[in-house]
Write a protein that holds these residues in place. Structure first.
Motif, PDB file in Angstrom:
ATOM      1  N   ALA A 189     -20.346  70.711  20.092  1.00  0.00           N
ATOM      2  CA  ALA A 189     -20.536  72.005  19.426  1.00  0.00           C
ATOM      3  C   ALA A 189     -22.016  72.390  19.403  1.00  0.00           C
ATOM      4  CB  ALA A 189     -19.983  71.944  18.006  1.00  0.00           C
ATOM      5  N   GLU A 190     -22.872  71.410  19.124  1.00  0.00           N
ATOM      6  CA  GLU A 190     -24.311  71.711  19.060  1.00  0.00           C
ATOM      7  C   GLU A 190     -24.817  72.230  20.402  1.00  0.00           C
ATOM      8  OE1 GLU A 190     -26.198  68.250  17.340  1.00  0.00           O
ATOM      9  OE2 GLU A 190     -26.222  69.244  15.380  1.00  0.00           O
ATOM     10  N   GLU A 191     -24.292  71.632  21.472  1.00  0.00           N
ATOM     11  CA  GLU A 191     -24.667  72.069  22.822  1.00  0.00           C
ATOM     12  C   GLU A 191     -24.253  73.532  23.036  1.00  0.00           C
ATOM     13  OE1 GLU A 191     -23.255  69.208  25.851  1.00  0.00           O
ATOM     14  OE2 GLU A 191     -22.199  70.909  26.737  1.00  0.00           O
ATOM     15  N   ILE A 192     -23.058  73.878  22.578  1.00  0.00           N
ATOM     16  CA  ILE A 192     -22.557  75.259  22.756  1.00  0.00           C
ATOM     17  C   ILE A 192     -23.366  76.228  21.894  1.00  0.00           C
ATOM     18  CG2 ILE A 192     -20.575  76.790  22.342  1.00  0.00           C
ATOM     19  CD1 ILE A 192     -18.740  74.411  23.049  1.00  0.00           C
ATOM     20  N   LEU A 193     -23.630  75.841  20.650  1.00  0.00           N
ATOM     21  CA  LEU A 193     -24.377  76.737  19.748  1.00  0.00           C
ATOM     22  C   LEU A 193     -25.774  77.008  20.294  1.00  0.00           C
ATOM     23  CD1 LEU A 193     -23.225  75.232  16.331  1.00  0.00           C
ATOM     24  CD2 LEU A 193     -22.667  77.521  17.215  1.00  0.00           C
ATOM     25  N   LYS A 194     -26.368  75.965  20.875  1.00  0.00           N
ATOM     26  CA  LYS A 194     -27.711  76.125  21.447  1.00  0.00           C
ATOM     27  C   LYS A 194     -27.650  77.059  22.654  1.00  0.00           C
ATOM     28  CE  LYS A 194     -31.746  73.357  22.092  1.00  0.00           C
ATOM     29  NZ  LYS A 194     -32.327  72.263  22.752  1.00  0.00           N
ATOM     30  N   ALA A 195     -26.673  76.812  23.524  1.00  0.00           N
ATOM     31  CA  ALA A 195     -26.561  77.613  24.749  1.00  0.00           C
ATOM     32  C   ALA A 195     -26.264  79.073  24.442  1.00  0.00           C
ATOM     33  CB  ALA A 195     -25.466  77.038  25.648  1.00  0.00           C
TER      34      ALA A 195
ATOM     35  N   PRO B 178     -16.129  74.150  17.892  1.00  0.00           N
ATOM     36  CA  PRO B 178     -17.363  74.550  18.565  1.00  0.00           C
ATOM     37  C   PRO B 178     -18.233  75.470  17.707  1.00  0.00           C
ATOM     38  CG  PRO B 178     -15.491  75.802  19.404  1.00  0.00           C
ATOM     39  CD  PRO B 178     -14.930  74.768  18.468  1.00  0.00           C
ATOM     40  N   GLY B 179     -17.737  75.900  16.556  1.00  0.00           N
ATOM     41  CA  GLY B 179     -18.519  76.795  15.699  1.00  0.00           C
ATOM     42  C   GLY B 179     -18.507  78.241  16.179  1.00  0.00           C
TER      43      GLY B 179
END
Ligand SMILES: C[S@@+](CC[C@H](N)C(=O)[O-])C[C@H]1O[C@@H](n2cnc3c(N)ncnc32)[C@H](O)[C@@H]1O
Length: 341
Positions: free
Chosen positions: A208-214, A180-181
């Motif tokens: 992961a991109e969704e989590i990083l954005k959120a 998830p970064g």
């Protein structure tokens, strides 16, 4: 099992360890089922009677009473004057709105509960009981559980990494198999001027991109879609993190990955390997030895390595100042670092 005649005198050995091990899954399944049903979120709004809980959750009232008593017995809930409430540990780690929620981590353990039932078959066949591709992209729901579970775990108990590893003054981090970064997000938040790139499989990178954005970390952390065995690591990095991925790789692959990491670094760059490790003979800590089974059941080359081996591989790659540092409890993670001369 064939029965044997009972001996007249009992041996002076306490069998309680065997009794507790043979019934340990009772507790696991109670916890995982309570998490799956959302019990701790229901109790988060205040104490309730068993009958009200059963009604709210569409459960059988008689069985719910027994289930809740067991949750109290396990320390997950408390009971006072017939009212059930969350124990503090459940409120902090098992409710949706808690910043330290580990609900997804529990869901992933739930996903692999049945896999443990196939241990004998795996030992006979030499094959994992669950294909890693299931939770690394192919099955969308299980992939989400897995990636969010890595995120929850890092948020709840992995926060120590920026204290364990000093990245002051470093500018460019490659996070290999970074999931998830979340570790990249923590490190770049702590060390100003540091940017991170997370190399991940496409199905995991999407989540992961969704989590990083959120979490508003997407301006410091970006994703590279690829396969760490095949994708070139490039150049110009001054730090490489390989966290939680050696346990799915053979010793030979780990050595190759350390060499790839070393080659992409500028002189003075640091390689960081963070994982659950065993002591040299593989039997301790107990968690690590059991973790090795979980990994062999869920990944082709799944295992647990000894941190002493990682140190030796780093030295063989020409890294210097190779150091091992233990994570603070409760997780038995260890971090091995080496510097490129
Ligand atoms: C246990 S997770 C660790 C995630 C993260 N580094 C952490 O410590 O929280 C292992 C990660 O390695 C990734 N991975 C496994 N095989 C890979 C490969 N061949 N190429 C890129 N990533 C891979 C998985 O998708 C997964 O996210």
């Amino acid at each position: 099992m064939a029965s044997k005649p009972a001996s007249m005198s009992l041996p002076p050995i306490d069998p309680s360890k065997l009794i507790s091990l043979s019934t340990a899954y009772w507790g696991s399944q109670t916890l995982l089922t309570a998490n799956r049903l959302g019990l701790f979120d229901v109790l988060s709004s205040g104490p309730l009677r068993a009958s009200d809980i059963a009604e709210k959750m569409s459960l059988d009232p008689r069985m719910t009473g027994l289930f809740l008593n067991a949750c109290v017995g396990l320390g997950l809930c408390e009971k006072s004057d017939g009212l059930f409430s969350n124990a503090r540990v459940s409120e902090v780690f098992l409710t949706t709105n808690s910043p330290a929620s580990m609900q997804n981590s529990m869901s992933f353990m739930d996903d692999i509960y049945a896999t443990w039932g196939d241990l004998e078959q795996a030992l006979r066949s030499g094959q994992p009981a669950k294909a890693a591709t299931t939770y690394l992209g192919n099955n969308k729901e299980q992939t989400r559980h897995f990636v969010y579970s890595m995120h929850d775990r890092a948020m709840a108990i992995g926060r120590a990494l920026p204290d364990v590893v000093d990245l002051s003054g470093r500018k460019k981090l490659l996070d290999v198999g970074g999931g998830p970064g979340t570790f990249s997000a923590m490190l770049t938040a702590r060390y100003g001027g540091l940017q991170a790139e997370v190399l991940e499989l496409p199905g995991v990178a999407d989540v992961a991109e969704e989590i990083l954005k959120a979490t508003a970390a997407d301006d410091r952390v970006s994703m590279i879609r690829g396969n760490y065995h095949e994708t070139e690591f490039g150049s110009g990095y001054d730090a490489v993190l390989m966290s939680g991925m050696f346990h799915r790789e053979s010793a030979e692959n780990c050595q190759r990955l350390i060499e790839k990491a070393t080659n992409c670094l500028e002189p003075g760059g640091i390689v960081i390997v963070n994982d659950v490790f065993a002591d040299a003979d593989g039997t301790t800590p107990e968690f690590s030895a059991l973790f090795g089974i979980t990994m062999m059941l869920t990944a082709d080359d799944g295992c647990v390595h000894a941190d002493a081996d990682v140190s030796a591989w780093m030295e063989a790659s020409g890294l210097e100042d190779v150091t091992t540092c233990a994570f603070p409890p409760p997780m038995p993670h260890r971090v091995v670092t080496g510097i490129k001369p």
